[in-house]
Design a protein around this motif. Structure first.
Motif, PDB file in Angstrom:
ATOM      1  N   ILE A  89       0.866  -1.169   0.000  1.00 61.57           N
ATOM      2  CA  ILE A  89       0.000   0.000   0.000  1.00 61.57           C
ATOM      3  C   ILE A  89       0.905   1.222   0.000  1.00 61.57           C
ATOM      4  CG2 ILE A  89      -0.236   0.206   2.515  1.00 61.57           C
ATOM      5  CD1 ILE A  89      -3.313   0.724   1.928  1.00 61.57           C
ATOM      6  N   GLU A  90       0.387   2.328  -0.483  1.00 63.19           N
ATOM      7  CA  GLU A  90       1.150   3.582  -0.519  1.00 63.19           C
ATOM      8  C   GLU A  90       0.574   4.582   0.470  1.00 63.19           C
ATOM      9  OE1 GLU A  90       1.130   5.171  -4.479  1.00 63.19           O
ATOM     10  OE2 GLU A  90       2.104   3.395  -5.298  1.00 63.19           O
ATOM     11  N   LEU A  91       1.455   5.274   1.133  1.00 64.05           N
ATOM     12  CA  LEU A  91       1.065   6.439   1.912  1.00 64.05           C
ATOM     13  C   LEU A  91       1.116   7.609   0.946  1.00 64.05           C
ATOM     14  CD1 LEU A  91       0.320   7.899   4.490  1.00 64.05           C
ATOM     15  CD2 LEU A  91       2.765   7.983   5.073  1.00 64.05           C
ATOM     16  N   ARG A  92      -0.044   8.048   0.504  1.00 57.48           N
ATOM     17  CA  ARG A  92      -0.125   9.095  -0.515  1.00 57.48           C
ATOM     18  C   ARG A  92       0.049  10.492   0.095  1.00 57.48           C
ATOM     19  NH1 ARG A  92      -3.584   7.165  -4.979  1.00 57.48           N
ATOM     20  NH2 ARG A  92      -2.884   5.036  -5.334  1.00 57.48           N
ATOM     21  N   GLN A  93      -0.513  10.691   1.277  1.00 53.77           N
ATOM     22  CA  GLN A  93      -0.382  11.978   1.959  1.00 53.77           C
ATOM     23  C   GLN A  93      -0.400  11.759   3.463  1.00 53.77           C
ATOM     24  OE1 GLN A  93      -3.635  12.713  -0.191  1.00 53.77           O
ATOM     25  NE2 GLN A  93      -2.472  13.477  -1.906  1.00 53.77           N
ATOM     26  N   LEU A  94       0.396  12.558   4.144  1.00 51.00           N
ATOM     27  CA  LEU A  94       0.321  12.701   5.593  1.00 51.00           C
ATOM     28  C   LEU A  94       0.651  14.160   5.861  1.00 51.00           C
ATOM     29  CD1 LEU A  94       1.567  10.336   8.356  1.00 51.00           C
ATOM     30  CD2 LEU A  94       1.697  12.811   8.608  1.00 51.00           C
ATOM     31  N   TYR A  95      -0.370  14.918   6.203  1.00 55.02           N
ATOM     32  CA  TYR A  95      -0.212  16.354   6.405  1.00 55.02           C
ATOM     33  C   TYR A  95      -0.771  16.757   7.756  1.00 55.02           C
ATOM     34  CZ  TYR A  95       1.176  17.168   1.574  1.00 55.02           C
ATOM     35  OH  TYR A  95       1.859  17.174   0.391  1.00 55.02           O
ATOM     36  N   LEU A  96      -0.098  17.727   8.360  1.00 58.71           N
ATOM     37  CA  LEU A  96      -0.475  18.229   9.667  1.00 58.71           C
ATOM     38  C   LEU A  96      -0.270  19.740   9.664  1.00 58.71           C
ATOM     39  CD1 LEU A  96      -1.306  17.047  12.442  1.00 58.71           C
ATOM     40  CD2 LEU A  96       1.125  16.883  12.988  1.00 58.71           C
ATOM     41  N   ALA A 107       3.446  11.400  14.972  1.00 54.71           N
ATOM     42  CA  ALA A 107       3.853  10.044  15.368  1.00 54.71           C
ATOM     43  C   ALA A 107       2.635   9.167  15.631  1.00 54.71           C
ATOM     44  CB  ALA A 107       4.750  10.103  16.599  1.00 54.71           C
ATOM     45  N   ARG A 108       1.634   9.700  16.304  1.00 53.71           N
ATOM     46  CA  ARG A 108       0.401   8.931  16.526  1.00 53.71           C
ATOM     47  C   ARG A 108      -0.247   8.573  15.196  1.00 53.71           C
ATOM     48  NH1 ARG A 108      -3.530  12.196  19.949  1.00 53.71           N
ATOM     49  NH2 ARG A 108      -4.837  10.381  19.516  1.00 53.71           N
ATOM     50  N   MET A 109      -0.249   9.522  14.265  1.00 57.54           N
ATOM     51  CA  MET A 109      -0.828   9.264  12.954  1.00 57.54           C
ATOM     52  C   MET A 109      -0.042   8.184  12.216  1.00 57.54           C
ATOM     53  SD  MET A 109      -1.779  13.181  11.858  1.00 57.54           S
ATOM     54  CE  MET A 109      -2.409  12.740  10.229  1.00 57.54           C
ATOM     55  N   MET A 110       1.288   8.273  12.241  1.00 59.06           N
ATOM     56  CA  MET A 110       2.104   7.290  11.535  1.00 59.06           C
ATOM     57  C   MET A 110       1.944   5.907  12.157  1.00 59.06           C
ATOM     58  SD  MET A 110       3.876   6.460   9.044  1.00 59.06           S
ATOM     59  CE  MET A 110       4.855   7.628   8.195  1.00 59.06           C
ATOM     60  N   ASP A 111       1.853   5.838  13.467  1.00 59.28           N
ATOM     61  CA  ASP A 111       1.607   4.544  14.116  1.00 59.28           C
ATOM     62  C   ASP A 111       0.307   3.934  13.596  1.00 59.28           C
ATOM     63  OD1 ASP A 111       3.939   4.786  15.614  1.00 59.28           O
ATOM     64  OD2 ASP A 111       2.894   5.482  17.425  1.00 59.28           O
ATOM     65  N   ARG A 112      -0.725   4.753  13.455  1.00 57.88           N
ATOM     66  CA  ARG A 112      -2.013   4.266  12.961  1.00 57.88           C
ATOM     67  C   ARG A 112      -1.917   3.880  11.487  1.00 57.88           C
ATOM     68  NH1 ARG A 112      -7.530   5.514  14.352  1.00 57.88           N
ATOM     69  NH2 ARG A 112      -6.736   5.890  16.457  1.00 57.88           N
ATOM     70  N   ARG A 135      12.993  17.489   7.117  1.00 52.63           N
ATOM     71  CA  ARG A 135      12.255  17.135   8.339  1.00 52.63           C
ATOM     72  C   ARG A 135      11.382  15.904   8.105  1.00 52.63           C
ATOM     73  NH1 ARG A 135       8.659  21.213  12.095  1.00 52.63           N
ATOM     74  NH2 ARG A 135       8.087  19.656  13.640  1.00 52.63           N
ATOM     75  N   ALA A 136      10.660  15.870   7.008  1.00 52.63           N
ATOM     76  CA  ALA A 136       9.794  14.718   6.716  1.00 52.63           C
ATOM     77  C   ALA A 136      10.626  13.466   6.462  1.00 52.63           C
ATOM     78  CB  ALA A 136       8.900  15.019   5.514  1.00 52.63           C
ATOM     79  N   ARG A 137      11.714  13.614   5.726  1.00 53.31           N
ATOM     80  CA  ARG A 137      12.567  12.446   5.457  1.00 53.31           C
ATOM     81  C   ARG A 137      13.105  11.859   6.751  1.00 53.31           C
ATOM     82  NH1 ARG A 137      17.138  13.232   1.774  1.00 53.31           N
ATOM     83  NH2 ARG A 137      17.293  11.013   2.103  1.00 53.31           N
ATOM     84  N   ARG A 138      13.556  12.696   7.664  1.00 54.87           N
ATOM     85  CA  ARG A 138      14.057  12.201   8.961  1.00 54.87           C
ATOM     86  C   ARG A 138      12.942  11.495   9.732  1.00 54.87           C
ATOM     87  NH1 ARG A 138      17.320  17.317  10.024  1.00 54.87           N
ATOM     88  NH2 ARG A 138      15.371  17.957  10.967  1.00 54.87           N
ATOM     89  N   PHE A 139      11.746  12.064   9.681  1.00 53.10           N
ATOM     90  CA  PHE A 139      10.596  11.453  10.353  1.00 53.10           C
ATOM     91  C   PHE A 139      10.365  10.045   9.828  1.00 53.10           C
ATOM     92  CE2 PHE A 139       5.963  10.690  10.294  1.00 53.10           C
ATOM     93  CZ  PHE A 139       5.696  10.727  11.654  1.00 53.10           C
ATOM     94  N   TYR A 140      10.312   9.900   8.504  1.00 54.71           N
ATOM     95  CA  TYR A 140      10.078   8.580   7.913  1.00 54.71           C
ATOM     96  C   TYR A 140      11.230   7.622   8.201  1.00 54.71           C
ATOM     97  CZ  TYR A 140       6.262  10.907   5.455  1.00 54.71           C
ATOM     98  OH  TYR A 140       5.123  11.605   5.162  1.00 54.71           O
ATOM     99  N   GLU A 141      12.441   8.119   8.166  1.00 57.44           N
ATOM    100  CA  GLU A 141      13.596   7.265   8.451  1.00 57.44           C
ATOM    101  C   GLU A 141      13.556   6.729   9.877  1.00 57.44           C
ATOM    102  OE1 GLU A 141      16.757   9.926   7.337  1.00 57.44           O
ATOM    103  OE2 GLU A 141      16.627   9.337   5.211  1.00 57.44           O
ATOM    104  N   ARG A 142      13.039   7.514  10.822  1.00 57.81           N
ATOM    105  CA  ARG A 142      12.904   7.031  12.207  1.00 57.81           C
ATOM    106  C   ARG A 142      11.986   5.813  12.283  1.00 57.81           C
ATOM    107  NH1 ARG A 142      12.687  12.572  13.581  1.00 57.81           N
ATOM    108  NH2 ARG A 142      10.453  12.501  13.915  1.00 57.81           N
TER     109      ARG A 142
END
Length: 169
Positions: A89-96, A107-112, A135-142
């Protein structure tokens, strides 16, 4: 004032469309000619949001504070130029909204998102992220996402370079 996460319905299409336009413009709007930005956002019609919200191939998550949308995530079927090894599946968008960044809500959103991908039987989760969005790349890499290639993302007539990323579930 804690944030609630819920699965939105077609009735939430306007809120999600508004979040997308606000978040995308705040984050990336300065990069584009106004005509390119308008062309991109105009393609994200309310009808398109309604159609995707009603389509079981997509999974959405809406983050709200006091009943007002502050972020969303959208997952969907294979569209990126990747070769999955199996179900994906693809994560098409995650915006806050900027006011919520740094609050722990992403982080709560990504966990879900990851839990939803697993619940749907995906063995891999793919996404693309703008190369200069450190910032987003570091978030995903974590979360264990790894860069697997480059992707051209169009905003109107403007071609952006995105990193393709993959998370083995």
């Amino acid at each position: 004032m804690s944030a609630e996460l819920r699965t939105p319905t077609v009735a939430d299409a306007e809120a999600i469309a508004a979040l997308m336009a606000a978040c995308f413009t705040a984050t990336f709007g300065h990069l584009y000619d106004p005509a390119d930005l308008a062309s991109f956002l105009d393609g994200l019609t309310l009808e398109r949001w309604r159609t995707e919200l009603a389509d079981p191939a997509f999974a959405f998550l809406l983050a709200e504070v006091d009943g007002v949308g502050v972020g969303f995530a959208k997952m969907g079927p294979h569209s990126l130029p990747v070769e999955p090894a199996g179900p994906m599946i693809e994560l098409r968008q995650l915006y806050l909204l900027g006011s919520q960044q740094g609050s722990g809500l992403a982080a709560r959103m990504m966990d879900r998102v990851i839990a939803t991908a697993r619940d749907r039987g995906a063995g891999e989760l793919f996404l693309s992220v703008y190369v200069d969005n450190v910032r987003a790349r570091r978030f995903y890499e974590r979360y264990g996402f790894e860069e697997i290639g480059i992707y051209t993302f169009m905003v109107g007539n403007h071609a952006d370079e995105d990193h393709l990323m993959r998370l083995a579930l």
